[in-house]
Design a protein around this motif. Sequence first.
Motif, short mmCIF file in Angstrom:
data_model
loop_
_atom_site.label_atom_id
_atom_site.label_comp_id
_atom_site.label_asym_id
_atom_site.label_seq_id
_atom_site.Cartn_x
_atom_site.Cartn_y
_atom_site.Cartn_z
N PHE A 11 0.85 -1.19 0.03
CA PHE A 11 0.04 -0.05 -0.10
C PHE A 11 1.01 1.40 0.07
O PHE A 11 1.59 1.28 0.76
CB PHE A 11 -0.72 -0.07 1.30
N VAL A 18 3.39 0.59 2.94
CA VAL A 18 3.16 -0.59 3.71
C VAL A 18 3.16 -1.79 2.99
O VAL A 18 2.84 -1.99 2.19
CB VAL A 18 1.69 -0.55 4.50
N ALA A 20 2.06 -4.99 3.13
CA ALA A 20 1.06 -5.65 4.04
C ALA A 20 1.55 -7.24 3.88
O ALA A 20 1.15 -8.12 4.64
CB ALA A 20 -0.17 -5.30 3.65
N PRO A 39 -2.10 -12.07 14.23
CA PRO A 39 -2.54 -10.94 15.17
C PRO A 39 -2.86 -9.67 14.52
O PRO A 39 -2.91 -9.81 13.24
CB PRO A 39 -1.21 -10.33 15.96
N ASN A 40 -3.44 -8.86 15.10
CA ASN A 40 -3.94 -7.43 14.34
C ASN A 40 -2.78 -6.93 13.41
O ASN A 40 -1.60 -6.85 14.06
CB ASN A 40 -4.33 -6.18 15.43
N GLY A 41 -3.39 -6.69 12.13
CA GLY A 41 -2.28 -6.05 11.13
C GLY A 41 -1.44 -6.97 10.67
O GLY A 41 -0.52 -6.69 9.65
N ALA A 42 -1.59 -8.34 10.79
CA ALA A 42 -0.75 -9.38 10.10
C ALA A 42 -0.98 -9.52 8.52
O ALA A 42 0.05 -9.84 7.90
CB ALA A 42 -1.17 -10.63 10.85
N GLY A 43 -2.17 -9.09 8.00
CA GLY A 43 -2.40 -9.31 6.54
C GLY A 43 -3.30 -10.21 6.16
O GLY A 43 -3.63 -10.54 5.20
N LYS A 44 -4.20 -10.76 7.19
CA LYS A 44 -5.49 -11.55 6.79
C LYS A 44 -6.46 -11.08 5.93
O LYS A 44 -6.77 -11.49 5.09
CB LYS A 44 -6.02 -12.03 8.46
N THR A 45 -7.04 -9.72 6.49
CA THR A 45 -7.98 -9.10 5.61
C THR A 45 -7.55 -8.83 4.04
O THR A 45 -8.10 -9.02 3.20
CB THR A 45 -8.48 -7.84 6.31
N THR A 46 -6.16 -8.48 4.01
CA THR A 46 -5.72 -8.07 2.83
C THR A 46 -5.63 -9.06 2.30
O THR A 46 -6.08 -9.26 0.65
CB THR A 46 -4.29 -7.37 2.98
N GLU A 162 -13.11 -13.21 9.57
CA GLU A 162 -13.54 -12.86 11.05
C GLU A 162 -15.06 -13.30 11.40
O GLU A 162 -15.92 -12.54 11.94
CB GLU A 162 -13.51 -11.64 11.58
N HIS A 194 -8.54 -14.29 14.96
CA HIS A 194 -7.31 -14.55 15.91
C HIS A 194 -8.18 -15.05 17.04
O HIS A 194 -7.36 -14.92 18.22
CB HIS A 194 -7.02 -13.00 16.10
N1 ATP Z 1 -6.03 0.39 2.43
C1 ATP Z 1 -4.92 0.26 3.06
N2 ATP Z 1 -4.20 1.40 2.94
C2 ATP Z 1 -2.84 1.20 3.54
N3 ATP Z 1 -2.44 0.21 4.24
C3 ATP Z 1 -3.41 -0.67 4.71
C4 ATP Z 1 -4.64 -0.69 4.00
N4 ATP Z 1 -5.26 -1.92 4.35
C5 ATP Z 1 -4.24 -2.56 5.14
N5 ATP Z 1 -3.18 -1.83 5.42
C6 ATP Z 1 -2.03 -2.11 6.28
O1 ATP Z 1 -1.63 -3.52 5.78
C7 ATP Z 1 -1.48 -4.31 7.06
C8 ATP Z 1 -2.36 -5.62 7.16
O2 ATP Z 1 -3.62 -5.14 7.43
P1 ATP Z 1 -4.82 -6.21 7.62
O3 ATP Z 1 -6.06 -5.48 7.50
O4 ATP Z 1 -4.69 -7.01 6.47
O5 ATP Z 1 -4.62 -7.14 8.83
P2 ATP Z 1 -5.61 -8.19 9.61
O6 ATP Z 1 -4.47 -9.36 9.77
O7 ATP Z 1 -6.85 -8.24 8.96
O8 ATP Z 1 -5.49 -7.39 11.19
P3 ATP Z 1 -6.62 -7.25 11.95
O9 ATP Z 1 -6.89 -8.60 13.02
O10 ATP Z 1 -6.58 -6.10 12.83
O11 ATP Z 1 -7.98 -7.15 11.12
C9 ATP Z 1 -1.60 -3.38 8.19
O12 ATP Z 1 -0.30 -2.71 8.46
C10 ATP Z 1 -2.59 -2.27 7.59
O13 ATP Z 1 -2.21 -0.83 8.44
#
Ligand code: ATP
Length: 246
Positions: A11, A18, A20, A39-46, A162, A194
């Motif tokens: 990103f 970032v 991701a 954990p939070n921010g690991a990259g799951k949603t991405t 989730e 998580h």
């Molecule tokens: N649209 C975006 N623009 C910039 N950075 C992003 C964007 N979407 C996600 N990120 C970054 O990518 C990384 C992974 O985010 P992601 O949402 O995939 O984490 P996650 O594992 O789903 O976390 P959570 O458990 O908090 O949902 C984080 O550092 C987040 O800040």
Amino acid sequence: MIEVRDLRKVFKSKRKKVEALKGISFDAHPGEIFGLLGPNGAGKTTTLRILSTMLTPTDGDARIDGVSVKDNPMEIRRKIGFLSTETGLYDKLTGEETLKFFGKLSGLEEKEIKERSDFLFSSLGLEKDRKRLVGEYSTGMKQKLSIARALIHNPEIIIFDEPTNGLDILTTKTVVDFLLDMKLKGKTVVISTHILDVVEKLCDRVAIIHRGKIVANNTITELKNEYNAKTIEEVFFSLVNFEGEK
Ligand SMILES: Nc1ncnc2c1ncn2[C@@H]1O[C@H](COP(=O)(O)OP(=O)(O)OP(=O)(O)O)[C@@H](O)[C@H]1O
Ligand SMILES: [Mg+2]
């Protein structure tokens, strides 16, 4: 079948970059529940947003039943049921009208919509609420309706971000049992979470994701053996080092 190969996502904004996802690969098979744990921010949603074609990868690819998310996003969307943490519902529609609306959007006939709705309301324990307005629904009821909305077209591939977030133990059990039933029906199921307890109850195979990389990928039993651990929580703490985390 889902095949993820060396997915990368960067990103970029004016201020910063970032990374991701730093090269993620895994397979998920029919009749299997695959869990992305991290954990939070690991990259799951991405990862899941790329699988559902809501985001394009910077590099790498993912194939669903052989179709690339890069080449053919429209075909992918027909094949999958995607639940995101932001799945939208309309307060002014009833549960039943919601499924009818999204069923029509997916090109289903009235009869199919009725059959699918009956099945989904009954297996998710929403039967008595189907004629109520969504605006009156509790968090748990909304989550179950979002699940029904995502699966109205009876997709073979289920991608849920989730799915049990914010749910009490009873509603979590309903969702867990529902997903186990989907697996028995031969669907390919990928979830992110998580919540370690959900992973133990639900997943056949788990990939632990940390800072954009997969640090372990195996069956639950094998992971416990490999790390000489009694629980997935112990495996998780051996792999995910929180020191230096902001
Ligand atoms: N649209 C975006 N623009 C910039 N950075 C992003 C964007 N979407 C996600 N990120 C970054 O990518 C990384 C992974 O985010 P992601 O949402 O995939 O984490 P996650 O594992 O789903 O976390 P959570 O458990 O908090 O949902 C984080 O550092 C987040 O800040
Ligand atoms: Mg997330």
